[in-house]
Design a protein around this motif. Structure first.
Motif, short mmCIF file in Angstrom:
data_model
loop_
_atom_site.label_atom_id
_atom_site.label_comp_id
_atom_site.label_asym_id
_atom_site.label_seq_id
_atom_site.Cartn_x
_atom_site.Cartn_y
_atom_site.Cartn_z
N VAL B 300 0.87 -1.18 0.00
CA VAL B 300 0.00 0.00 0.00
C VAL B 300 0.90 1.23 0.00
O VAL B 300 1.81 1.34 0.82
CB VAL B 300 -0.93 0.02 1.23
CG1 VAL B 300 -1.73 1.31 1.25
CG2 VAL B 300 -1.84 -1.20 1.21
N PHE B 301 0.66 2.11 -0.99
CA PHE B 301 1.54 3.28 -1.13
C PHE B 301 0.72 4.54 -1.27
O PHE B 301 -0.40 4.51 -1.77
CB PHE B 301 2.42 3.15 -2.39
CG PHE B 301 3.22 1.89 -2.43
CD1 PHE B 301 4.44 1.80 -1.76
CD2 PHE B 301 2.76 0.78 -3.14
CE1 PHE B 301 5.17 0.63 -1.80
CE2 PHE B 301 3.49 -0.39 -3.18
CZ PHE B 301 4.70 -0.47 -2.50
N GLN B 302 1.35 5.63 -0.84
CA GLN B 302 0.66 6.91 -1.02
C GLN B 302 1.00 7.46 -2.40
O GLN B 302 2.13 7.31 -2.88
CB GLN B 302 1.10 7.90 0.05
CG GLN B 302 0.18 9.10 0.03
CD GLN B 302 0.52 10.09 1.12
OE1 GLN B 302 1.62 10.11 1.64
NE2 GLN B 302 -0.45 10.92 1.46
N GLY B 303 0.02 8.08 -3.04
CA GLY B 303 0.27 8.66 -4.37
C GLY B 303 -0.61 9.85 -4.63
O GLY B 303 -1.45 10.22 -3.79
N LYS B 304 -0.40 10.46 -5.79
CA LYS B 304 -1.17 11.65 -6.17
C LYS B 304 -1.81 11.37 -7.53
O LYS B 304 -1.15 10.86 -8.44
CB LYS B 304 -0.20 12.83 -6.28
CG LYS B 304 -0.86 14.20 -6.12
CD LYS B 304 0.15 15.30 -6.32
CE LYS B 304 0.49 16.18 -5.16
NZ LYS B 304 -0.41 16.56 -4.15
N VAL B 305 -3.09 11.68 -7.63
CA VAL B 305 -3.78 11.48 -8.91
C VAL B 305 -3.27 12.50 -9.92
O VAL B 305 -3.24 13.69 -9.64
CB VAL B 305 -5.31 11.63 -8.74
CG1 VAL B 305 -6.01 11.54 -10.10
CG2 VAL B 305 -5.83 10.58 -7.79
N ARG B 320 0.55 8.83 -9.52
CA ARG B 320 2.01 8.93 -9.40
C ARG B 320 2.39 8.44 -8.02
O ARG B 320 1.92 8.97 -7.01
CB ARG B 320 2.41 10.39 -9.61
CG ARG B 320 3.85 10.72 -9.39
CD ARG B 320 4.76 10.40 -10.56
NE ARG B 320 4.43 11.08 -11.80
CZ ARG B 320 5.02 10.78 -12.97
NH1 ARG B 320 5.93 9.82 -13.01
NH2 ARG B 320 4.68 11.41 -14.06
N VAL B 321 3.22 7.35 -7.99
CA VAL B 321 3.67 6.81 -6.70
C VAL B 321 5.19 6.83 -6.69
O VAL B 321 5.82 6.11 -7.46
CB VAL B 321 3.17 5.36 -6.52
CG1 VAL B 321 3.70 4.79 -5.21
CG2 VAL B 321 1.66 5.31 -6.54
N ASN B 322 5.75 7.68 -5.86
CA ASN B 322 7.22 7.79 -5.78
C ASN B 322 7.88 7.84 -7.16
O ASN B 322 8.80 7.08 -7.44
CB ASN B 322 7.80 6.61 -5.00
CG ASN B 322 7.53 6.77 -3.51
OD1 ASN B 322 7.24 7.88 -3.04
ND2 ASN B 322 7.63 5.67 -2.78
N GLY B 323 7.37 8.68 -8.02
CA GLY B 323 7.99 8.84 -9.32
C GLY B 323 7.49 7.86 -10.37
O GLY B 323 7.69 8.08 -11.56
N LEU B 324 6.85 6.75 -9.97
CA LEU B 324 6.32 5.80 -10.96
C LEU B 324 4.87 6.11 -11.24
O LEU B 324 4.12 6.50 -10.33
CB LEU B 324 6.44 4.37 -10.42
CG LEU B 324 7.86 3.83 -10.28
CD1 LEU B 324 7.84 2.53 -9.50
CD2 LEU B 324 8.48 3.63 -11.65
N LEU B 325 4.47 5.91 -12.52
CA LEU B 325 3.08 6.18 -12.88
C LEU B 325 2.34 4.86 -12.99
O LEU B 325 2.75 3.97 -13.73
CB LEU B 325 3.06 6.93 -14.21
CG LEU B 325 1.85 7.79 -14.50
CD1 LEU B 325 1.60 8.78 -13.38
CD2 LEU B 325 2.04 8.51 -15.83
N LYS B 339 -10.26 13.64 -8.48
CA LYS B 339 -9.85 14.78 -9.30
C LYS B 339 -8.33 14.78 -9.39
O LYS B 339 -7.65 14.36 -8.45
CB LYS B 339 -10.31 16.10 -8.64
CG LYS B 339 -11.81 16.30 -8.65
CD LYS B 339 -12.19 17.10 -9.87
CE LYS B 339 -13.65 17.41 -10.00
NZ LYS B 339 -14.64 16.52 -9.43
N PRO B 340 -7.78 15.25 -10.51
CA PRO B 340 -6.33 15.36 -10.57
C PRO B 340 -5.81 16.20 -9.40
O PRO B 340 -6.44 17.19 -9.02
CB PRO B 340 -6.08 16.08 -11.90
CG PRO B 340 -7.28 15.77 -12.72
CD PRO B 340 -8.42 15.64 -11.76
N GLY B 341 -4.73 15.75 -8.80
CA GLY B 341 -4.15 16.46 -7.66
C GLY B 341 -4.53 15.87 -6.32
O GLY B 341 -3.92 16.18 -5.31
#
Lengths: 563, 364
Positions: B300-305, B320-325, B339-341
């Protein structure tokens, strides 16, 4: 590398094609070459030395004249053909379709008949100069054609059509969105033409130029009747032969052949380069309507005058054919018109005979062309084998070689018995003319057949095979019926061209077997213009019928395979 | 009806090897698909079965008969070409009757058989039409009828639907399947369209650069792709190059960039045959979960839409999770309203992750 069985089949099909080409195209050319190396019983280059260093310079002058006339013919034909192609394909005005069709009418005139028409129209006692003289009350005719100007005018008349047709089809192929996107990017009309349209047309213009150059290098009928003292190489060959200087004739033939074949190879190279293939999606070329009334009616008027000039030769032949012999002697204009010449043609066996001869000779030659053309074309288009481009070039050589040279080649090859003539001497017999006509029209029939075969997807043949049909069954029931229209239109064209063939006829005919073109020449020498014109009308009618049949029934633009 | 065996077949055109080391066995009555991008060797293989090419090496058998060098007209295969290859100078009836005429079938039987097949492809009324007067779909049916009427042992279909528009394609897909089931005929279907392959086939062979990468049922091909080529060619997938850190009991730990992932150690998730080569972590976008808050489970990872695209049935979310999409597919009714962001948590369930071999450079 492919399937063995199919390789064998390719070989069986290739052998007869190759045999015919070697026997009747390659071997005669080589015989001429060998003959040119003969001098005083030994092998030397003496004949070539003579050609280039002869004191009178007659031969060099003739070669130079040929090149000179050809370059001028290219320039004049381009100057007429290219603008016409633009006007008829880019603008719309009343009568455009009719004018566009009329523009190819020179094709309907066999070369000898065309030259004859020009002599009667614009020559010393021609109808047009005399009419102007009488109208304006002049003492002398204001102009007459002859010599260089005569040849050039006839060439321009017959050869601008090649520019007109090639450039027209190139214009139609240009995707209009290319020009639209240039406008969209802010280019002016002139810039669009110079930077987009013209470069796209360059390949077509170059191709037409090469073609016209070759055809006028080979031209025989126009110099024959109009040149006067002006010597060109194709005519020199004829004179050398008549004078019995066979080695000189051979040398001249070889030099003319080298020029022609060099052009053929250059043309092949040029056309095989990557050219611009344009997507033909979306809308086709559009013509802009001419709205300015002054411009519009000027165009229409010019068109009408142009059509009159174009059709004047045809009408002249028609008119002359209605003038009975002996009724137009000292008068400026003919005064008696009737169907006497046609009646004689049908009723007098002596007058009918040349026509019958020509029809028989051409029929035999064309039957050969049909069989050979289909076979050769199938092998070239649908089969893979090593040395294909060699066979391809052999097929095209009779097209590149001037007719005079083909005639000479046949004389050298078949004035002695050899295996290719099954141990017979062919020169001086009936068979030499059908053979000459056959060779002359190999390229025409093969090329028109190639065009349809290239359209035929390989999967059609494969579908038939996978449904269980053997190759020959497939060929008979599937391939032949599909390509027949294209093949027939090419073959019919070869037939009418054979009927009108002059240059090889004049070198090879026998007194008992005179074809129609020779008889036209004889009648002209005896000043029986009416009878000569009647023969000409028959030829014009035949060609017209063939073009109409091809267009209506086969849906093929037969005139395209002439270029 | 016949089974087909392709044994060690190679086909070279000059120096170019179009198909290499091919071994396939197609069962009697099977609907078998060759799937791959253009130039992958699938059509070459089909043409070797039809007899238009002979293999450079190897053997082709129908049942037990060696057919390797039998010419096409003696194979009794029915082939439908990409462009249909209908004979343009014949009517519909004559096209279909062609193969029967070649077989010298008596005229009343011929008529009956053509009528029968016309009925099956629903073109009874069109028998006397010229083929040029038919629509694309109708031409397709004529091509099928022409191939079926000779009662071939094998039906060969070379991208038959690629010239049809989308709606007709769906219709013809069911039509072909219906006829295949009705005739119970061994069928080889060549296509580059994965949706066609997955929905129609009993089994699929996936080709690329002349090599067959995997043979299997549609669900095997989709769920257990043999390597990164098969995985990325069929469907959408997230592929992350990874290094194996540790293999311990029933857990494998791998790392991709800064993230560490835990994968089940069983043959489905990690085939140990490949453990020495280059590996990629693969997971389908629909297998990834998006969580509202952190959960105390592995992967389980934190990411940004970054991006949200709406496709109707599904919603594609790029996280985007630690630089990986990572691509994530959500079903539409999960109205996450992302929503994006937005900050989110993503979970890559350990039983859904598979470690698969990466083909070296030019082979993928």
């Amino acid at each position: 590398m492919m399937k063995n069985r199919d390789n064998r089949l390719t070989l069986y099909l290739l052998i007869p094609v190759l045999l015919v080409l070697i026997a009747y195209v390659l071997y005669p050319s080589l015989r001429t070459f060998l003959e040119s190396l003969q001098k005083e019983g030994g092998f030397t280059l003496g004949n070539y030395q003579d050609f280039f260093s002869q004191e009178s310079k007659t031969n060099l002058q003739a070669l130079w004249n040929s090149v000179y006339i050809s370059v001028l013919s290219v320039l004049v034909s381009a100057a007429i053909g290219i603008p016409l192609a633009f006007i008829f394909n880019r603008y719309d005005f009343p009568g455009r379709g009719f004018f566009a069709t009329a523009a190819i009418m020179p094709i309907v005139l066999p070369s000898l008949v065309g030259v004859m028409a020009f002599m009667f129209l614009y020559g010393e006692s021609g109808l047009v100069p005399n009419a102007i003289k009488d109208l304006l009350g002049l003492k002398e005719v204001p102009f007459k054609i002859g010599g260089v100007s005569g040849i050039l005018i006839v060439h321009a008349y017959t050869m601008y059509v090649y520019f007109y047709m090639t450039v027209s089809s190139a214009i139609l192929k240009i995707d209009p969105s290319l020009e639209e996107s240039a406008y969209n990017l802010g280019a002016s009309r002139f810039q669009v033409f110079r930077k987009v349209t013209f470069p796209l047309l360059t390949p077509a213009i170059v191709a037409a130029s090469l073609l016209v150059f070759m055809i006028s290098m080979a031209s025989f009928s126009a110099p024959f009747l109009l040149a006067g003292g002006f010597r060109v190489l194709s005519l020199q060959i004829y004179f050398s032969k008549i004078n019995g200087d066979m080695e000189v004739a051979a040398t001249q033939s070889v030099i003319l052949s080298i020029v022609s074949i060099a052009f053929l190879l250059f043309m092949r190279w040029y056309q095989n380069r990557k050219d611009y293939r344009m997507a033909t999606k979306g809308i086709g070329a559009h013509r802009s309507e001419v709205n300015n009334p002054v411009l519009k009616w000027t165009m229409v008027l010019t068109g009408v005058i142009g059509v009159i000039i174009l059709l004047l030769p045809h009408f002249t032949i028609l008119l002359l054919s209605l003038v009975p012999d002996g009724t137009w002697t000292w008068q400026t204009y003919p005064s008696v018109f009737n169907f006497e010449n046609y009646r004689l043609l049908l009723e007098d066996p002596n007058i009918f005979k040349p026509l019958k001869n020509s029809l028989i000779l051409s029929f035999i030659a064309t039957a050969g062309n049909l069989v050979f053309g289909v076979l050769a074309s199938y092998v070239l288009v649908k089969r893979k084998f090593v040395g294909k481009s060699f066979v391809d070039i052999l097929v095209m050589i009779p097209w590149a070689l001037p007719a005079t040279v083909i005639g000479m080649n046949l004389i050298f090859a078949f004035n002695e018995p050899n295996i290719f003539s099954f141990g017979n001497i062919l020169v001086g017999t009936f068979w030499i003319l059908p053979l000459a006509y056959f060779i002359r029209h190999i390229p025409l029939v093969v090329r028109s057949t190639n065009a349809v075969l290239e359209q035929l997807d390989d999967s059609i043949e494969e579908a038939s095979r996978s449904l269980g049909a053997k190759w020959f069954y497939t060929f008979r029931k599937v391939i032949l019926p599909i390509i027949m229209p294209g093949v027939l239109s090419g073959t019919l064209l070869a037939f009418v061209e054979s009927v009108g063939e002059f240059p090889t006829s004049v070198l090879l005919y026998t007194i008992s077997n005179r074809p129609i073109s020779i008889e036209i020449m004889n009648q002209l020498r005896m000043f029986n213009m009416g009878q000569a014109a009647a023969y000409g009308m028959i030829q014009i009618t035949l060609i017209a019928i063939v073009l109409v049949i091809s267009n209506k029934f086969f849906g093929v633009k037969a005139e395209q395979s002439l270029s | 009806m016949a089974s087909i065996k392709i044994e060690n077949v190679q086909k070279a055109f000059g120096k170019v090897v179009a198909v290499d080391h091919l071994n396939l066995e197609i069962k009697d009555g099977e609907f078998f698909t060759f799937l791959g991008p253009s130039g992958c060797g699938k059509t070459t293989t089909l043409r070797m079965i039809a007899g238009f090419y002979y293999p450079t090496k190897g053997v082709v058998r129908f049942g037990d008969k060696d057919m390797t060098r039998v010419p096409p007209e003696k194979r009794n295969t029915g082939m439908v070409f990409q462009n249909y290859a209908l004979f343009p100078h014949m009517t519909v009836f004559e096209n279909i009757a062609f193969g029967l005429k070649v077989r010298k079938i008596a005229s009343n039987e011929l008529k009956a058989r053509v009528q029968e097949v016309l009925r099956k492809v629903r073109l009874e009324k069109y028998a006397d039409r010229q083929v040029s007067q038919l629509s694309g779909g109708q031409q397709q049916r004529v091509a099928l009828a022409r191939a079926l009427v000779i009662e071939p042992e094998i039906l060969l279909l070379d991208e038959p639907l690629s010239n049809l528009d989308a709606k007709l394609r769906d219709e013809m897909r069911s039509e072909i399947l219906r006829l295949q089931k009705e005739y119970k005929i061994t069928t080889i279907y060549v296509t580059h369209d994965q949706a066609e392959a997955l929905s129609m086939s009993d089994r699929i062979a996936v080709f690329n650069f002349g090599v067959c990468h995997q043979v299997g049922t549609p669900s095997e091909i989709y769920n257990e792709p043999a390597n990164d080529f098969v995985a990325s060619f069929i469907g959408e997938i997230n592929l992350l190059p990874v290094i194996v850190d540790q293999v311990e009991g029933n857990r494998v730990t791998v790392s991709a960039g800064e993230n560490q992932y835990v994968v089940h150690n069983n043959p489905f998730n990690f085939n140990r045959e490949h453990q020495d080569g280059e590996l990629a972590l693969s997971i389908r976008p629909e297998s990834i979960r998006i969580l509202a808050e952190k959960a105390d489970r592995p992967n389980v990872f934190q990411g940004k839409v970054e991006d949200v695209q709406f496709f109707g049935t599904i919603i594609l979310v790029r996280v985007r999770v630690n630089g990986l999409l990572l691509d994530v597919n959500l079903l539409n009714h999960v109205s996450a309203n992302l929503k994006p962001g937005a900050d989110v948590w993503v979970e890559l369930p350990e039983d859904q992750i598979r470690l698969i071999p990466v083909l070296s450079g030019d082979a993928s």
